[in-house]
Design a protein around this motif. Structure first.
Motif: not given
Length: 322
Positions: A21-22, A26-27, A31-32
């Motif tokens: 979802r993040y 925030h494309p 990555a988180l």
């Protein structure tokens, strides 16, 4: 039908679901990652907080408090949280209890803001925890750090082991009332800041001095990852401090790499290095010289083994303090 990628307060999601979802929101960002407390946590070049992941096991049952340990020049927790305290920008926050950890779930706390930052030794921090039935007790202390244990209302310890706590972050969250017993906007005091900045600066200094020499300047004793004896340590030549009580010159040019025993002799002015010739010199007082082991006296007059690696700027500091 478009999938809802919002992170709604109270939802319980796996990390993979949160990361997906993040990424949709925030494309253009990386990555988180779940790495300690912050995501990401290893860049000193930015004050950005992308997300906070705080589990009960690593933090505490108190959902709106973050107990910060092991800050350093890469994580930069203090500067990051100070920036968000002053700007009041929101960031994503996720928590999980022991039960949620078993199910690999994180609870979405919603957009969070830094409400205040506290010194664990302060009366404000103690009053805040006491108002909730908790006690934060200092278990032991040394020259640089204090180890703490947090006890719940039933006097059960919250941390598996006592831990170093450098400061406490109080958060405001959608699901929680405005924190009481503490004023909004409070910052940690000068003592905590000086300690953390000095620690971060010292870590950077150690890395630079180690990379420059790789061994004891006087004897050539190498420091390797596999064999750490005798120890070789970073040493400051000029140890004067500024008004904040921090070393005035923490540059690599003000540093030497010395075997730990020679480091002690150097700091106590019992041994020195001639800034012109690179020769090792012992204290000229006869009584002092007699108190030094003959093992060390054998070094007197010898040129430092790594003298060629000592740059002009460092030699100048040796001359100034010689």
């Amino acid at each position: 039908m478009r999938f809802n990628y919002d992170l709604l307060p109270g939802e319980k999601l796996t990390f993979d679901e949160i990361a997906l979802r993040y990424a949709q929101q925030h494309p253009d960002e990386k990555a988180l990652t779940v790495r300690g407390l912050l995501s990401p946590s290893t860049s000193h070049r930015t004050l950005r907080i992308r997300a906070v992941f705080a589990s009960e096991e690593s933090n505490s049952p108190l959902e709106d408090l973050l107990f910060i340990s092991d800050d350093n020049e890469r994580k930069n927790y203090l500067r990051r949280f100070e920036h968000y305290l002053k700007s009041q920008q929101p960031f994503a926050c996720f928590r999980r209890s022991s039960e949620e950890q078993r199910d690999n779930l994180w609870q979405v706390m919603g957009e969070s803001r830094v409400y205040a930052m506290l010194d664990p030794q302060s009366t404000t921090a103690q009053n805040l925890l006491t108002s909730r039935g908790y006690q934060l007790v200092m278990m032991r202390e040394d020259e640089h750090d204090a180890w703490w244990q947090l006890f719940d209302p039933q006097s059960h310890p919250c941390f598996p082991l006592s831990r170093r706590i450098q400061f406490i972050v109080v958060l405001s969250m959608p699901q929680h009332k405005v924190p009481t017993a503490v004023m909004a906007g409070m910052e940690v005091g000068r003592r905590v800041k000086a300690s953390l900045f000095q620690r971060a600066s010292q870590a950077e200094f150690l890395t630079a001095v180690k990379a420059r020499y790789g061994g004891c300047v006087m004897t050539g004793t190498r420091l390797t990852d596999r064999h750490r004896w005798p120890w070789v340590e970073a040493c400051h030549i000029d140890t004067r401090v500024n008004e904040e009580g921090m070393l005035a010159d923490n540059s690599v040019d003000n540093g030497l790499f010395l075997r730990s025993d020679l480091h002690r002799l150097f700091l106590n002015k019992l041994i020195s290095i001639d800034g012109e010739s690179g020769q090792i010199r012992f204290h000229s007082d006869p009584e002092t010289r007699q108190s030094i082991s003959p093992y060390y006296q054998a070094l007197d007059g010898q040129v430092c083994a790594l003298w060629e690696a000592v740059p002009p700027a460092t030699r100048q500091r040796l001359r100034a303090t010689g």
